[in-house]
Design a protein around this motif. Structure first.
Motif, PDB file in Angstrom:
ATOM      1  N   TRP A 252       1.056  -1.306   0.123  1.00 36.08           N
ATOM      2  CA  TRP A 252      -0.197  -0.302   0.018  1.00 36.08           C
ATOM      3  C   TRP A 252       1.239   1.326  -0.226  1.00 36.08           C
ATOM      4  O   TRP A 252       0.558   2.140   0.101  1.00 36.08           O
ATOM      5  N   PHE A 253       2.201   1.294  -0.576  1.00 32.22           N
ATOM      6  CA  PHE A 253       3.233   2.604  -1.022  1.00 32.22           C
ATOM      7  C   PHE A 253       3.251   2.996  -0.043  1.00 32.22           C
ATOM      8  O   PHE A 253       3.889   4.313   0.492  1.00 32.22           O
TER       9      PHE A 253
ATOM     10  N   SER B  77       7.407   1.820 -14.172  1.00 31.87           N
ATOM     11  CA  SER B  77       6.563   2.571 -15.917  1.00 31.87           C
ATOM     12  C   SER B  77       5.495   3.706 -14.789  1.00 31.87           C
ATOM     13  O   SER B  77       5.252   4.666 -14.463  1.00 31.87           O
ATOM     14  N   ASN B  78       5.039   2.591 -13.798  1.00 30.40           N
ATOM     15  CA  ASN B  78       3.848   3.796 -12.598  1.00 30.40           C
ATOM     16  C   ASN B  78       4.169   4.221 -11.630  1.00 30.40           C
ATOM     17  O   ASN B  78       3.695   4.906 -11.154  1.00 30.40           O
TER      18      ASN B  78
ATOM     19  N   SER C 186       6.918   6.506 -12.599  1.00 27.86           N
ATOM     20  CA  SER C 186       7.938   7.719 -12.756  1.00 27.86           C
ATOM     21  C   SER C 186       7.186   8.633 -12.761  1.00 27.86           C
ATOM     22  O   SER C 186       6.233   9.042 -12.009  1.00 27.86           O
ATOM     23  N   ALA C 187       7.786   9.523 -13.596  1.00 24.92           N
ATOM     24  CA  ALA C 187       7.245  11.668 -13.454  1.00 24.92           C
ATOM     25  C   ALA C 187       6.026  11.111 -13.933  1.00 24.92           C
ATOM     26  O   ALA C 187       5.608  11.992 -12.607  1.00 24.92           O
ATOM     27  N   ARG C 188       5.325  10.750 -14.390  1.00 27.62           N
ATOM     28  CA  ARG C 188       4.020  10.834 -14.877  1.00 27.62           C
ATOM     29  C   ARG C 188       3.725   9.917 -14.396  1.00 27.62           C
ATOM     30  O   ARG C 188       1.964   9.445 -14.938  1.00 27.62           O
ATOM     31  N   GLY C 189       4.518   8.860 -13.848  1.00 30.28           N
ATOM     32  CA  GLY C 189       3.405   7.939 -13.695  1.00 30.28           C
ATOM     33  C   GLY C 189       2.087   7.568 -12.676  1.00 30.28           C
ATOM     34  O   GLY C 189       1.942   8.517 -11.161  1.00 30.28           O
ATOM     35  N   ILE C 190       0.863   6.768 -12.559  1.00 31.20           N
ATOM     36  CA  ILE C 190       0.186   6.698 -12.174  1.00 31.20           C
ATOM     37  C   ILE C 190      -0.137   6.259 -10.456  1.00 31.20           C
ATOM     38  O   ILE C 190      -0.472   6.920  -9.006  1.00 31.20           O
ATOM     39  N   ASN C 191       1.241   6.232  -9.929  1.00 35.13           N
ATOM     40  CA  ASN C 191       1.710   5.471  -8.676  1.00 35.13           C
ATOM     41  C   ASN C 191       1.925   6.830  -7.483  1.00 35.13           C
ATOM     42  O   ASN C 191       2.744   7.112  -6.717  1.00 35.13           O
ATOM     43  N   GLY C 192       2.412   7.844  -8.909  1.00 41.20           N
ATOM     44  CA  GLY C 192       3.617   9.117  -8.146  1.00 41.20           C
ATOM     45  C   GLY C 192       4.865   8.196  -8.085  1.00 41.20           C
ATOM     46  O   GLY C 192       5.147   7.122  -8.170  1.00 41.20           O
ATOM     47  N   PRO C 193       6.062   9.913  -8.687  1.00 39.67           N
ATOM     48  CA  PRO C 193       7.327   8.824  -8.600  1.00 39.67           C
ATOM     49  C   PRO C 193       7.828   8.334  -7.562  1.00 39.67           C
ATOM     50  O   PRO C 193       7.196   8.617  -6.653  1.00 39.67           O
TER      51      PRO C 193
ATOM     52  N   ASP D 161       9.085  10.251  -4.940  1.00 39.56           N
ATOM     53  CA  ASP D 161       7.722  11.503  -3.546  1.00 39.56           C
ATOM     54  C   ASP D 161       7.386   9.854  -2.879  1.00 39.56           C
ATOM     55  O   ASP D 161       6.639  10.751  -1.643  1.00 39.56           O
ATOM     56  N   VAL D 162       6.748   9.211  -3.755  1.00 36.07           N
ATOM     57  CA  VAL D 162       6.222   7.966  -2.471  1.00 36.07           C
ATOM     58  C   VAL D 162       6.744   7.497  -1.421  1.00 36.07           C
ATOM     59  O   VAL D 162       6.377   7.261  -0.355  1.00 36.07           O
TER      60      VAL D 162
END
Lengths: 254, 254
Positions: A103-104, A151-152, A154-161, A164-165
């Motif tokens: 869960w990130f 990729s999820n 990455s800078a534009r990935g839906i999970n967040g970079p 940042d996570v």
């Protein structure tokens, strides 16, 4: 360096557990002294509650966690399991947190380790924080296995970079308590990795660890370093890159 | 609305616990049906481990958490404590997570609730995620008490903007599992609040809850809504504001 590895995975045969073995053997063969806290194996008590303060807190009376934590820590009345972990923290020059990203964030059992071991007066000793505090002078690093693809994250990935996570751990826990934070080592698509993928990651990890003493830390801004308006904790104008917002602002630019 | 409140504070006499009473009484007086999961009072088991899968997992064999979770959930062999919470989740139209912000996240005991209750096949059912999944159609909201002052969580605050600090919960847990997420209700400097400060926050909270059915949700972008390149989960170019980076990109702009 004296190294403590805090490890949270319920199965040592997992990808994550296999990476732990690589970490320990590389560090030891490079002459570092290593201790491992294996949270699942130790049956670590995950939640902080009044049982953490058996002497200094009267059972059933008001429980303000930060106040009780400070009281029990300063009077040497924390429970033995917590004291042992704090002794390891005091001993360590490098602390590695190794866990699967659930869960990130870190698993609950490790979050509970931080809540219980980073006592008030040790893990946070206000007003010292963010680059100052009880764990000043120590280095910290995350070794994280993620189930999702790169990729999820990455800078534009839906999970967040990924930076940042992991920011709330790296910056708001580890740097907060005074530690110098090295860039995280992250593997992706871990659950379905082949032996070849594992070996590639393991080689990369061993190489990172070989250079552990010279790796440049993340350049977080110290709270007391002049970049913030105190009190208030507000970053002064003009220090960030044009248009930069959010977590990135708190990293110094070259 | 049928409302489940998941509550994590070890003392019901705390600021947070007092807010819980306000929440329950306001919702009930407005005709909503309310159930409370009080994690500390229930002695919730915080960590997920092989004891979560007593029938479907052979003790001592390899434990891949997502696989075991899916197996036990789909064959109705999860433990009773987890099944009861999942029943409450299925019943609820609105789920409120109420907790003190410890180390900039939810307490370990609540993280463990998510790990154990959001089973594979229910809380995550890939490839459905981010706006789709087992909890689609439900609303979610955080009620959070923070020890620090509000300026520390402002746009330039050292802790990070509060919306970014809560993003990994709101977006990567609640929206991920299909829920529609309402803006969080946050109080600051909670440990040292006077009775007057509490009453002001309580009034604001009651007012928020009175309007709960018409509050605009956070406009997160659905993964399957056309904004992302699939597979890969990459946000398509040009959808964000100029210069925008990080978590903010995943919120639709008017």
């Amino acid at each position: 360096m004296k190294t403590l590895i805090v490890f949270a995975h319920p199965d040592e045969r997992s990808f994550n557990g296999s990476l732990l073995k690589e970490t320990v053997s590389q560090l030891e063969s490079d002459g570092h002294e290593v201790k491992v806290t294996d949270l699942y194996k130790q049956h670590w008590k995950s939640q902080i509650d009044e049982d953490d303060f058996p002497v200094t807190h009267e059972k059933g009376s008001r429980l303000v966690v930060a106040v009780e934590s400070q009281k029990a820590y300063s009077s040497h009345h924390l429970t033995l399991d917590v004291v042992e972990e704090q002794e390891k923290m005091k001993w360590a020059e490098l602390v590695i947190f190794q866990f699967p990203l659930w869960w990130f964030s870190m698993p609950a059992i490790m979050k509970g380790w931080v809540e219980r071991v980073f006592s008030a007066g040790l893990g946070y000793a206000l007003p010292d924080r963010y680059g100052a505090g009880g764990f000043e002078g120590k280095k910290a690093m995350l070794i994280v296995t993620a189930g999702g693809g790169e990729s999820n994250y990455s800078a534009r990935g839906i999970n967040g970079p990924i930076d940042d996570v992991l920011h709330l751990i790296n910056h708001n826990m580890l740097f907060y308590s005074g530690m110098t934070v090295l860039p995280s080592f992250v593997t992706y698509k871990t659950d379905y990795a082949t032996e070849e993928v594992f070996q590639n990651y393991a080689a990369k990890l061993r190489n990172t660890l070989k250079n552990i003493e010279t790796i440049e830390p993340i350049k977080y801004r110290k709270q007391s370093g002049g970049d913030y308006v105190i009190p208030g904790g507000i970053l002064k104008e003009g220090l960030e890159r044009p248009g930069e917002t959010g977590f990135d602002m708190h990293i110094q630019k070259d």
